[in-house]
Structure formats: structure tokens, C-alpha cells
Design a protein around this motif. Structure first.
Motif, PDB file in Angstrom:
ATOM      1  N   LEU B  97       0.768  -1.276  -0.220  1.00 30.82           N
ATOM      2  CA  LEU B  97       0.294   0.037   0.038  1.00 30.82           C
ATOM      3  C   LEU B  97       0.735   1.150   0.051  1.00 30.82           C
ATOM      4  N   ARG B  98       0.530   2.081  -0.909  1.00 28.61           N
ATOM      5  CA  ARG B  98       1.416   3.485  -1.004  1.00 28.61           C
ATOM      6  C   ARG B  98       0.136   4.583  -1.329  1.00 28.61           C
ATOM      7  N   PRO B  99       0.399   5.752  -1.117  1.00 30.32           N
ATOM      8  CA  PRO B  99      -0.603   6.726  -1.479  1.00 30.32           C
ATOM      9  C   PRO B  99      -0.761   6.609  -3.120  1.00 30.32           C
ATOM     10  N   GLY B 100      -2.166   6.256  -3.216  1.00 28.89           N
ATOM     11  CA  GLY B 100      -2.301   6.135  -4.804  1.00 28.89           C
ATOM     12  C   GLY B 100      -2.291   4.995  -5.440  1.00 28.89           C
ATOM     13  N   LEU B 101      -1.980   3.717  -4.600  1.00 26.91           N
ATOM     14  CA  LEU B 101      -1.436   2.753  -5.143  1.00 26.91           C
ATOM     15  C   LEU B 101      -1.818   1.243  -4.178  1.00 26.91           C
ATOM     16  N   VAL B 102      -2.601   0.483  -4.819  1.00 28.82           N
ATOM     17  CA  VAL B 102      -2.921  -0.677  -3.851  1.00 28.82           C
ATOM     18  C   VAL B 102      -2.466  -1.811  -4.764  1.00 28.82           C
ATOM     19  N   VAL B 103      -1.477  -3.038  -4.130  1.00 26.25           N
ATOM     20  CA  VAL B 103      -1.446  -4.056  -4.834  1.00 26.25           C
ATOM     21  C   VAL B 103      -2.010  -5.025  -3.922  1.00 26.25           C
ATOM     22  N   TYR B 104      -2.850  -6.091  -4.442  1.00 26.02           N
ATOM     23  CA  TYR B 104      -3.613  -7.099  -3.822  1.00 26.02           C
ATOM     24  C   TYR B 104      -3.428  -8.347  -4.722  1.00 26.02           C
ATOM     25  N   ALA B 105      -3.954  -9.466  -3.835  1.00 24.39           N
ATOM     26  CA  ALA B 105      -4.159 -10.776  -4.305  1.00 24.39           C
ATOM     27  C   ALA B 105      -5.603 -11.058  -3.885  1.00 24.39           C
ATOM     28  N   LEU B 106      -6.033 -12.095  -4.698  1.00 18.98           N
ATOM     29  CA  LEU B 106      -7.527 -12.518  -4.562  1.00 18.98           C
ATOM     30  C   LEU B 106      -7.415 -13.900  -4.164  1.00 18.98           C
ATOM     31  N   ASP B 107      -8.587 -13.971  -3.014  1.00 16.56           N
ATOM     32  CA  ASP B 107      -8.811 -15.499  -2.549  1.00 16.56           C
ATOM     33  C   ASP B 107     -10.089 -15.736  -3.195  1.00 16.56           C
ATOM     34  N   ASN B 108      -9.832 -16.812  -4.480  1.00 17.24           N
ATOM     35  CA  ASN B 108     -10.853 -17.136  -5.241  1.00 17.24           C
ATOM     36  C   ASN B 108     -10.613 -18.457  -5.821  1.00 17.24           C
ATOM     37  N   TYR B 109     -11.476 -19.074  -6.113  1.00 14.02           N
ATOM     38  CA  TYR B 109     -11.384 -20.691  -6.393  1.00 14.02           C
ATOM     39  C   TYR B 109     -10.614 -20.659  -7.623  1.00 14.02           C
ATOM     40  N   LEU B 110     -10.855 -19.663  -8.709  1.00  7.31           N
ATOM     41  CA  LEU B 110      -9.946 -19.858 -10.227  1.00  7.31           C
ATOM     42  C   LEU B 110      -8.799 -19.189  -9.918  1.00  7.31           C
ATOM     43  N   VAL B 111      -8.276 -18.573  -8.761  1.00 13.48           N
ATOM     44  CA  VAL B 111      -7.166 -17.462  -8.931  1.00 13.48           C
ATOM     45  C   VAL B 111      -5.871 -18.095  -7.993  1.00 13.48           C
ATOM     46  N   PHE B 119      -3.739  -1.328  -8.409  1.00 13.96           N
ATOM     47  CA  PHE B 119      -4.960  -0.692  -8.722  1.00 13.96           C
ATOM     48  C   PHE B 119      -4.309   0.775  -8.266  1.00 13.96           C
ATOM     49  N   GLU B 120      -4.151   1.554  -9.411  1.00 14.85           N
ATOM     50  CA  GLU B 120      -3.586   2.696  -9.150  1.00 14.85           C
ATOM     51  C   GLU B 120      -4.878   3.989  -9.333  1.00 14.85           C
ATOM     52  N   GLY B 125     -10.771  16.167  -5.685  1.00 11.40           N
ATOM     53  CA  GLY B 125     -12.099  16.623  -4.736  1.00 11.40           C
ATOM     54  C   GLY B 125     -12.724  15.631  -4.027  1.00 11.40           C
ATOM     55  N   GLY B 126     -12.091  14.599  -3.459  1.00 16.64           N
ATOM     56  CA  GLY B 126     -12.624  13.619  -2.837  1.00 16.64           C
ATOM     57  C   GLY B 126     -13.097  12.300  -3.530  1.00 16.64           C
ATOM     58  N   LYS B 127     -13.156  12.464  -4.850  1.00 10.46           N
ATOM     59  CA  LYS B 127     -13.548  11.365  -5.873  1.00 10.46           C
ATOM     60  C   LYS B 127     -12.390  10.878  -6.809  1.00 10.46           C
ATOM     61  N   PHE B 128     -12.429   9.631  -7.022  1.00  9.69           N
ATOM     62  CA  PHE B 128     -11.470   8.908  -7.856  1.00  9.69           C
ATOM     63  C   PHE B 128     -11.658   9.492  -9.122  1.00  9.69           C
ATOM     64  N   SER B 129     -10.549  10.218  -9.525  1.00  8.98           N
ATOM     65  CA  SER B 129     -10.684  11.053 -10.744  1.00  8.98           C
ATOM     66  C   SER B 129      -9.918  10.353 -12.135  1.00  8.98           C
ATOM     67  N   GLU B 130      -8.870   9.343 -11.684  1.00 12.55           N
ATOM     68  CA  GLU B 130      -8.141   8.714 -12.600  1.00 12.55           C
ATOM     69  C   GLU B 130      -7.914   6.991 -11.865  1.00 12.55           C
ATOM     70  N   VAL B 131      -8.160   6.198 -12.744  1.00 13.55           N
ATOM     71  CA  VAL B 131      -7.942   4.642 -12.211  1.00 13.55           C
ATOM     72  C   VAL B 131      -7.073   3.941 -13.389  1.00 13.55           C
ATOM     73  N   ARG B 132      -6.073   3.157 -12.817  1.00 13.07           N
ATOM     74  CA  ARG B 132      -5.270   2.375 -13.761  1.00 13.07           C
ATOM     75  C   ARG B 132      -5.182   0.940 -13.220  1.00 13.07           C
ATOM     76  N   GLU B 133      -5.445   0.099 -14.040  1.00  7.32           N
ATOM     77  CA  GLU B 133      -5.135  -1.487 -13.239  1.00  7.32           C
ATOM     78  C   GLU B 133      -4.634  -2.231 -13.990  1.00  7.32           C
ATOM     79  N   TYR B 134      -3.530  -2.856 -13.203  1.00  9.42           N
ATOM     80  CA  TYR B 134      -2.481  -3.736 -13.887  1.00  9.42           C
ATOM     81  C   TYR B 134      -2.764  -5.002 -13.298  1.00  9.42           C
ATOM     82  N   LYS B 135      -2.027  -6.280 -13.976  1.00  8.67           N
ATOM     83  CA  LYS B 135      -1.801  -7.509 -13.515  1.00  8.67           C
ATOM     84  C   LYS B 135      -0.092  -7.512 -13.588  1.00  8.67           C
ATOM     85  N   LEU B 136       0.419  -7.959 -12.139  1.00  6.28           N
ATOM     86  CA  LEU B 136       1.673  -8.024 -12.060  1.00  6.28           C
ATOM     87  C   LEU B 136       2.149  -9.197 -12.917  1.00  6.28           C
ATOM     88  N   VAL B 137       3.018  -9.338 -13.743  1.00  2.00           N
ATOM     89  CA  VAL B 137       3.526 -10.527 -14.489  1.00  2.00           C
ATOM     90  C   VAL B 137       4.833 -10.642 -14.659  1.00  2.00           C
TER      91      VAL B 137
END
Lengths: 166, 154
Positions: B97-111, B119-120, B125-137
Motif C-alpha cells: 500500500l502506498r498513496p495512490g497505489l494498492v497491490v492486492y491478491a485475490l482469494d478465489n477458486y479460480l485464481v 490498482f492505481e 475533490g474526494g473522488k477517484f478521478s483517474e484509475v489504472r489497473e494492472y496485473k503483475l506478471v
């Protein structure tokens, strides 16, 4: 006029001005804090120096020397017959792209102990995908521990999409 | 009159200092909290019905452009995100976790537990104004195993 002068002496005027100034600052606080949270952190010199030297380098011998210079985990003696140690080989797995010949890089995101870069070719074109590295500096000033990876957009409409699932 | 103006000014100064300090504290911690909250809203669910019911809540936290990007109705986003977890119960494990950045794993049957996503975001103004999502490969690490500690293979 005399009464106004009595009411608004220098101390009162100063207090009113300070109160007004703080009131204005209060309205700006949220955007100032948000902007600071969105600001990028300064990348440590050892990381920028490593990237500046490593990215344009083509020969394995020179790449190995650069990695030994900047990474605590790299060894100049414990190398395979091709002249590269595990750390160099691992880094090349991430930094060697099929999309072109990188000459330099640009920093996309920089936070505490974390950097994301985009490699750039000689014509200034981006060479997706982004490369991320989480690092920790050792006491000797080298990069002590790291995890490097490529960042593949999850959305196919993203301009950084490389059309290849890895 | 003079006393009254002075007292009002002092009250305003004190209030401004307290509210300002609270705002700085709240928004400094809130940036990361909001990121984690959004990732959980998007990817932690029992089934798609629960996710569907949450769309208004997600919309209230985003600008219109970002909501269209993240919405369940965006098929391009759906393929790369919900396509990986499908209609199976999923929970989020934040690993970095860093400001503007969340790296996460998923607990799911298929993953795979070692798969990570990033998730960047930018908040304006208190709202998400820009979002970029990546898979770490293609993760590589030093010989000590690197710095992400999640799952068996990381």
C-alpha cells in the motif's frame, strides 16, 4: 471616525487579518493535501543511476558489471559460464522487451521504495508495458532486496495494452 | 465592540487550526483507506448480484468517466477483471500500500494465491478521478525471495 480608530487598533486588525487568512487556507487545505498525496516521491540516486546505465546497455558482460555495482545480491564471482549471475538474469527477464530497443526510460510512478517506469526507444516512443520494482536499500547504499515485474493492463482498451497476455 | 471583534477573530483562528489539522490527518490517511475501500467494493463479493447492488455506492466515489471505466457494464473491463474471478466468492488481500497505489491478491477458486494486481488511482475533490489497473506478471526477486509476501510462490 475616532470611534472606528478606537475599535480597529493595530492588534485587532492583525487578529482579523490572521483569522481571514486562516479561513482562506482552510478552504484550500483539502486540495493541498490531495495534491501532496498525488505527488511522486524522489527516486533514490542509486536506483536512477542503475536504470540510466542498465536500460540502454546491450552486452551481457556490461549488464552484469552494472548489476554487481548496484545490487547487494549480485556477485561478480558466482556467475554462470555465460558470465551472468542470477540477479542479472532475473532483471533481464523483466527489462528485455520484444517491442523494441530501449534507449532510456521515464518514471511513471514513484512512491516510497517503489518505482514504475516505461522504457522509451531512441525516437522517444514508449515501449509498453510498464516495469515496476519494489526495492529496499541496503546499509552499503546498494539495492539490497527487490521484486521486479511487468505491469500488464487489465483493460484491453488501455493504450499500454500490448496485445499479448504473458 | 473591540473586545467582541477580537474574541470572534480568536475563535475563528482556533477553529481553523483544529479543522485544518483534522483535515490534514483525515485526508492523509483517507487516501490509502479510500483506495483499499474501492478495491474491496470492486472485487470482494459473494456473487455478481452483490456486486450489481453496489454499483451506486461505487458511482458515488468516482467521477463519471471513472465509473464508466469500472462499471460492471464495461465489457472490456469485465473481461480483464471479473473474467478472472467469475461468479465465485472472492475476497481481497492487500499486500502493498502506498498513496495512490494498492497491490492486492485475490482469494478465489479460480485464481492462484500468488497472482497479484495493482490498482492505481488519483483522487481529486474526494473522488477517484483517474484509475489504472494492472496485473503483475513475470515477477522476479533477489535470492532472498523479494519483498511481496503473499501466497506460496511469492
Amino acid at each position: 471616525m475616532k470611534k472606528i480608530k478606537e475599535v480597529f487598533d493595530l492588534e485587532t486588525i492583525a487578529l482579523v487579518l490572521v483569522a481571514l487568512l486562516l479561513l482562506c487556507l482552510l478552504f484550500l487545505t483539502r486540495s493541498i493535501v490531495e495534491n501532496r498525496a498525488n505527488e511522486y516521491k524522489v527516486v533514490p540516486e542509486v536506483v536512477t543511476n542503475f536504470l540510466t546505465e542498465f536500460v540502454p546497455e546491450r552486452t551481457l558482460h556490461a549488464q552484469q558489471s552494472i548489476v554487481v555495482k548496484y545490487f547487494a545480491s549480485a556477485s561478480s564471482t558466482d556467475v554462470d559460464p555465460d558470465g551472468a549471475c542470477d540477479t542479472t538474469r532475473n532483471l533481464l527477464r523483466v527489462f528485455r522487451l520484444n517491442s523494441g530497443e530501449p534507449q532510456t526510460y521515464r518514471v511513471c510512478v514513484s512512491q516510497h521504495n517503489y518505482i514504475e517506469i516505461m522504457l522509451v526507444d531512441a525516437d522517444g516512443h514508449d515501449l509498453p508495458c510498464r516495469i515496476g520494482m519494489l526495492y529496499r536499500l541496503s546499509g552499503s547504499g546498494k539495492i539490497g532486496s527487490f521484486t521486479a515485474f511487468r505491469l500488464l493492463p487489465v483493460d484491453a482498451t488501455d493504450p499500454e495494452w500490448t496485445r499479448v497476455w504473458m | 465592540m473591540k473586545q467582541f471583534i477580537r474574541i470572534v477573530s480568536i475563535v475563528i483562528i482556533v477553529l481553523c487550526i483544529f479543522i485544518g489539522a483534522y483535515t490534514v490527518y483525515f485526508y492523509s490517511t483517507d487516501n490509502s483507506d479510500l483506495g483499499v475501500r474501492m478495491v474491496c467494493l470492486l472485487y470482494e463479493y459473494e456473487d455478481f448480484n452483490e456486486l450489481d447492488a453496489r454499483q451506486e455506492q461505487i458511482e458515488s466515489l468516482c467521477t463519471q468517466d471513472v465509473f464508466e471505466q469500472l462499471s460492471l457494464n464495461n465489457s472490456d473491463h469485465f473481461k480483464g477483471t471479473y473474467g478472472r474471478t467469475q461468479n465465485f466468492p472472492t475476497s481481497v488481500k492487500v499486500v502493498f500500500l502506498r498513496p495512490g497505489l494498492v497491490v492486492y491478491a485475490l482469494d478465489n477458486y479460480l485464481v492462484y494465491p500468488s497472482d497479484l494486481w495493482c490498482f492505481e488511482y488519483t483522487i481529486t475533490g474526494g473522488k477517484f478521478s483517474e484509475v489504472r489497473e494492472y496485473k503483475l506478471v513475470g515477477k522476479v526477486t533477489d535470492d532472498k525471495g523479494g519483498l511481496f509476501n503473499v501466497g506460496e510462490d511469492t
